[in-house]
Scaffold this active site. Structure first.
Site, PDB file in Angstrom:
ATOM      1  N   LYS A 178       0.967  -1.245  -0.079  1.00 31.89           N
ATOM      2  CA  LYS A 178       0.061  -0.193  -0.059  1.00 31.89           C
ATOM      3  C   LYS A 178       0.959   1.319  -0.051  1.00 31.89           C
ATOM      4  O   LYS A 178       0.666   2.210  -0.900  1.00 31.89           O
ATOM      5  CB  LYS A 178      -1.063  -0.080   1.123  1.00 31.89           C
ATOM      6  CG  LYS A 178      -1.896  -1.155   1.118  1.00 31.89           C
ATOM      7  CD  LYS A 178      -2.765  -1.148   2.219  1.00 31.89           C
ATOM      8  CE  LYS A 178      -4.026  -2.478   2.061  1.00 31.89           C
ATOM      9  NZ  LYS A 178      -4.761  -2.757   3.143  1.00 31.89           N
ATOM     10  N   GLN A 184      -4.917  -1.291   9.693  1.00 32.56           N
ATOM     11  CA  GLN A 184      -4.769  -2.906   9.067  1.00 32.56           C
ATOM     12  C   GLN A 184      -5.489  -3.792  10.276  1.00 32.56           C
ATOM     13  O   GLN A 184      -5.081  -3.691  11.178  1.00 32.56           O
ATOM     14  CB  GLN A 184      -3.221  -2.948   8.982  1.00 32.56           C
ATOM     15  CG  GLN A 184      -3.234  -4.471   8.076  1.00 32.56           C
ATOM     16  CD  GLN A 184      -3.693  -4.217   6.684  1.00 32.56           C
ATOM     17  OE1 GLN A 184      -4.018  -3.260   5.967  1.00 32.56           O
ATOM     18  NE2 GLN A 184      -4.134  -5.259   6.056  1.00 32.56           N
ATOM     19  N   ASP A 220     -11.042   2.912   4.100  1.00 32.72           N
ATOM     20  CA  ASP A 220     -11.360   1.419   4.022  1.00 32.72           C
ATOM     21  C   ASP A 220     -12.719   1.182   3.752  1.00 32.72           C
ATOM     22  O   ASP A 220     -13.387  -0.132   3.509  1.00 32.72           O
ATOM     23  CB  ASP A 220     -10.997   0.446   5.320  1.00 32.72           C
ATOM     24  CG  ASP A 220      -9.502   0.216   4.951  1.00 32.72           C
ATOM     25  OD1 ASP A 220      -9.438  -0.366   3.953  1.00 32.72           O
ATOM     26  OD2 ASP A 220      -8.737  -0.275   5.906  1.00 32.72           O
TER      27      ASP A 220
HETATM   28  N1  GUN Z   1      -6.911  -6.848   6.297  1.00 25.21           N
HETATM   29  C1  GUN Z   1      -7.056  -7.635   5.139  1.00 25.21           C
HETATM   30  N2  GUN Z   1      -7.661  -6.906   4.345  1.00 25.21           N
HETATM   31  C2  GUN Z   1      -7.634  -5.629   4.719  1.00 25.21           C
HETATM   32  C3  GUN Z   1      -8.236  -4.324   4.319  1.00 25.21           C
HETATM   33  O1  GUN Z   1      -8.640  -4.175   3.036  1.00 25.21           O
HETATM   34  N3  GUN Z   1      -8.121  -3.358   5.088  1.00 25.21           N
HETATM   35  C4  GUN Z   1      -7.482  -3.298   6.376  1.00 25.21           C
HETATM   36  N4  GUN Z   1      -7.590  -2.199   6.983  1.00 25.21           N
HETATM   37  N5  GUN Z   1      -7.322  -4.675   6.824  1.00 25.21           N
HETATM   38  C5  GUN Z   1      -7.205  -5.817   6.023  1.00 25.21           C
END
Ligand code: GUN
Length: 292
Positions: free
Chosen positions: A52, A96, A119
């Site tokens: 990311k 996350q 998100d």
């Molecule tokens: N853990 C697995 N996929 C994601 C996601 O798309 N966003 C976040 N914040 N955590 C995750």
């Protein structure tokens, strides 16, 4: 079989995002700024966060990573979130997941300002999405919807089976596929760990979205000929021949399913890169919302 090339489509989307950032810079405005909070040392989470952040650099975004040890208290984590909520230099941020078990994920997500919730996990955004209103849509389901649109896959009136009911993928994609819209309007079924007749369900579905987390679970004899198969699985499987000691496997047995499906996403190179592109898109949207 037509491969749904998430790598290629995500590069196209990132190029469009990069162009929008360049326009901001030409107009002497600041670029979008994405922040991420990572708690603990989970290997997969570290990998995702790394991708990311690298993608932010690629499109010209500013990014900040805040790392905490797995024993951080829920109160301290929420304090940090409050700081980011108030920081006018940060357009959007993510926490996350998963979080350590002593932290209540729902309380944490509820403390995020919905305007910065890129998100799309806050109940305000999730509720708006379910009502078909404008909102931040969770990046993985958003990426799947984009792939369907880009490849002009006909979904109207089709039976769509979603396998998995997580808040991040299964539930939101089931909602999106059932909403009104050209690339939606499907008749959706959600299957999960308590479902009893999975084979019956997979073999009748026109579209199968696998978000189960069991490597190579879906075999060709479980699907209809000509179906669309979307693989959201990304499980690390031990592989001593690899330098890092593992290989990534999807939920779909690609080799056999590719002989029977009409459309199929690869792993890697399918839904994964689309997820990152859509997170960047949400962050750009947050930036543009902030300036208006
Ligand atoms: N853990 C697995 N996929 C994601 C996601 O798309 N966003 C976040 N914040 N955590 C995750």
């Amino acid at each position: 079989m037509i491969l749904l090339d998430g790598k290629k489509i995500s590069e196209e989307i990132k190029n469009e995002i990069k162009f929008s950032v360049e326009k901001l810079i030409v107009n002497r405005q600041r670029p979008p700024h994405l922040a991420a909070i990572l708690v603990g040392e989970d290997g997969a989470s570290l990998t995702y966060i790394g991708s990311k952040i690298r993608s932010c650099d690629q499109v010209g975004f500013k990014s900040s990573l805040f790392r905490y040890s797995s024993d951080i208290s829920e109160i301290d984590l929420i304090k940090k979130i409050n700081d980011l909520n108030l920081d006018s230099e940060i357009d959007g941020f993510i926490v996350q997941l998963p979080l350590p078990s002593h932290i209540d994920e729902h309380r944490v997500l509820l403390s995020i300002n919905p305007k910065k919730d890129v998100d799309g996990f806050h109940p305000t955004n999730f509720g708006k999405m379910a009502l078909g209103l404008k909102s931040f849509v969770p990046a993985t389901p958003y990426g799947i919807m984009k792939l369907i649109e880009k490849y002009d896959i006909q979904t109207e009136g089709k039976s769509c089976l979603v396998v998995g009911r997580s808040n991040i993928v299964g539930r939101p994609i089931s909602i999106l596929m059932s909403l009104r819209g050209k690339y939606a309007n499907s008749t959706v079924t959600i299957a999960h760990s308590k479902s009893k007749n999975l084979l019956e369900l997979t073999s009748k579905a026109d579209i199968v979205i696998m978000a189960l987390g069991i490597p190579e679970f879906l075999k060709s004899d479980m699907i209809q000929k000509g179906s669309t198969v979307i693989d959201v699985g990304i499980t690390r499987v031990e592989d001593k021949s690899k330098k890092n000691g593992y290989t990534i496997k999807g939920d779909v047995d690609f080799k056999s399913v590719s002989k029977k499906a009409k459309y199929l996403t690869p792993v890697p190179g399918g839904v994964g890169p689309m997820t990152i592109a859509m997170l960047l898109q949400n962050t750009l949207d947050a930036r543009l919302l902030n300036s208006s």
